[in-house]
Design a protein around this motif. Sequence first.
Motif, PDB file in Angstrom:
ATOM      1  N   ASN A   5       0.822  -1.209   0.000  1.00 25.81           N
ATOM      2  CA  ASN A   5       0.000   0.000   0.000  1.00 25.81           C
ATOM      3  C   ASN A   5       0.856   1.259   0.000  1.00 25.81           C
ATOM      4  OD1 ASN A   5       0.845   0.146   2.674  1.00 25.81           O
ATOM      5  ND2 ASN A   5      -1.186   0.551   3.466  1.00 25.81           N
ATOM      6  N   GLN A   6       0.217   2.401  -0.142  1.00 21.36           N
ATOM      7  CA  GLN A   6       0.904   3.681  -0.275  1.00 21.36           C
ATOM      8  C   GLN A   6       1.684   4.053   0.984  1.00 21.36           C
ATOM      9  OE1 GLN A   6      -1.723   7.050  -0.902  1.00 21.36           O
ATOM     10  NE2 GLN A   6      -0.478   7.710  -2.632  1.00 21.36           N
ATOM     11  N   LYS A   7       1.195   3.664   2.157  1.00 23.46           N
ATOM     12  CA  LYS A   7       1.891   3.962   3.414  1.00 23.46           C
ATOM     13  C   LYS A   7       3.018   2.976   3.711  1.00 23.46           C
ATOM     14  CE  LYS A   7      -2.103   6.055   5.635  1.00 23.46           C
ATOM     15  NZ  LYS A   7      -3.042   5.950   6.760  1.00 23.46           N
ATOM     16  N   ARG A   8       3.111   1.917   2.901  1.00 24.69           N
ATOM     17  CA  ARG A   8       4.144   0.877   3.032  1.00 24.69           C
ATOM     18  C   ARG A   8       4.035   0.102   4.345  1.00 24.69           C
ATOM     19  NH1 ARG A   8       4.205   2.347  -1.678  1.00 24.69           N
ATOM     20  NH2 ARG A   8       6.005   3.129  -2.792  1.00 24.69           N
ATOM     21  N   ASP A   9       2.808  -0.101   4.823  1.00 24.20           N
ATOM     22  CA  ASP A   9       2.640  -0.869   6.058  1.00 24.20           C
ATOM     23  C   ASP A   9       1.727  -2.088   5.912  1.00 24.20           C
ATOM     24  OD1 ASP A   9       0.282   0.549   5.787  1.00 24.20           O
ATOM     25  OD2 ASP A   9       0.251   1.314   7.828  1.00 24.20           O
ATOM     26  N   ILE A  10       1.178  -2.323   4.712  1.00 24.11           N
ATOM     27  CA  ILE A  10       0.326  -3.496   4.464  1.00 24.11           C
ATOM     28  C   ILE A  10       0.688  -4.067   3.090  1.00 24.11           C
ATOM     29  CG2 ILE A  10      -2.029  -4.310   4.040  1.00 24.11           C
ATOM     30  CD1 ILE A  10      -3.038  -2.168   5.908  1.00 24.11           C
ATOM     31  N   ILE A  11       0.775  -5.390   3.025  1.00 24.43           N
ATOM     32  CA  ILE A  11       0.955  -6.090   1.752  1.00 24.43           C
ATOM     33  C   ILE A  11      -0.279  -6.953   1.535  1.00 24.43           C
ATOM     34  CG2 ILE A  11       2.326  -7.774   0.487  1.00 24.43           C
ATOM     35  CD1 ILE A  11       4.736  -6.870   2.072  1.00 24.43           C
ATOM     36  N   VAL A  12      -0.871  -6.847   0.357  1.00 30.28           N
ATOM     37  CA  VAL A  12      -2.084  -7.582   0.018  1.00 30.28           C
ATOM     38  C   VAL A  12      -1.753  -8.548  -1.118  1.00 30.28           C
ATOM     39  CG1 VAL A  12      -4.445  -7.363  -0.841  1.00 30.28           C
ATOM     40  CG2 VAL A  12      -3.519  -5.622   0.686  1.00 30.28           C
ATOM     41  N   ASN A  13      -2.228  -9.781  -1.011  1.00 29.89           N
ATOM     42  CA  ASN A  13      -2.047 -10.773  -2.066  1.00 29.89           C
ATOM     43  C   ASN A  13      -3.119 -10.541  -3.132  1.00 29.89           C
ATOM     44  OD1 ASN A  13      -1.723 -13.010  -3.678  1.00 29.89           O
ATOM     45  ND2 ASN A  13      -1.484 -14.427  -1.971  1.00 29.89           N
ATOM     46  N   PHE A  14      -2.686 -10.158  -4.307  1.00 26.95           N
ATOM     47  CA  PHE A  14      -3.603  -9.824  -5.395  1.00 26.95           C
ATOM     48  C   PHE A  14      -4.491 -11.007  -5.780  1.00 26.95           C
ATOM     49  CE2 PHE A  14      -4.518  -9.437  -9.977  1.00 26.95           C
ATOM     50  CZ  PHE A  14      -5.156  -8.218  -9.994  1.00 26.95           C
ATOM     51  N   SER A  15      -3.932 -12.205  -5.780  1.00 26.16           N
ATOM     52  CA  SER A  15      -4.697 -13.374  -6.217  1.00 26.16           C
ATOM     53  C   SER A  15      -5.808 -13.753  -5.243  1.00 26.16           C
ATOM     54  CB  SER A  15      -3.767 -14.565  -6.434  1.00 26.16           C
ATOM     55  OG  SER A  15      -3.164 -14.940  -5.215  1.00 26.16           O
ATOM     56  N   GLN A  16      -5.759 -13.243  -4.020  1.00 28.85           N
ATOM     57  CA  GLN A  16      -6.786 -13.560  -3.030  1.00 28.85           C
ATOM     58  C   GLN A  16      -7.799 -12.436  -2.843  1.00 28.85           C
ATOM     59  OE1 GLN A  16      -4.694 -14.746   0.500  1.00 28.85           O
ATOM     60  NE2 GLN A  16      -4.041 -16.673  -0.390  1.00 28.85           N
ATOM     61  N   CYS A  17      -7.754 -11.432  -3.712  1.00 30.07           N
ATOM     62  CA  CYS A  17      -8.688 -10.309  -3.605  1.00 30.07           C
ATOM     63  C   CYS A  17      -9.949 -10.577  -4.422  1.00 30.07           C
ATOM     64  CB  CYS A  17      -8.042  -9.022  -4.088  1.00 30.07           C
ATOM     65  SG  CYS A  17      -6.817  -8.377  -2.961  1.00 30.07           S
TER      66      CYS A  17
END
Length: 103
Positions: A5-17
């Motif tokens: 994310n923009q704040k660099r504090d969360i990573i999201v797995n694109f394939s699980q969205c």
Amino acid sequence: MYIMNQKRDIIVNFSQCAEIFINSESCIKARPSGIDNVYFLGTYPTKEVAQAVLNDLFTHALANKTYYMPDDDRALIIARSAIDGSPDKFSSNGKKTVRRGGS
């Protein structure tokens, strides 16, 4: 692919969205499958800039790398290149390249 994310504090797995969307405040958010949480990915000055960033995210979806949500300055460059249709017209800092004549 992963999205930082923009704040660099969360990573999201694109394939699980289940979906990645732009809300009314020009924020890009992600909703993972099977979870009621919504993750903030980035906020941008206008909806057009947010749409350009979302399109850039989609074009990078096939790469198996981490996508870093751009800050406002980089997002404006992405939006400008999407509108102009000529991304090589500007350098990485958003300014026109200097062409020096000669042979």
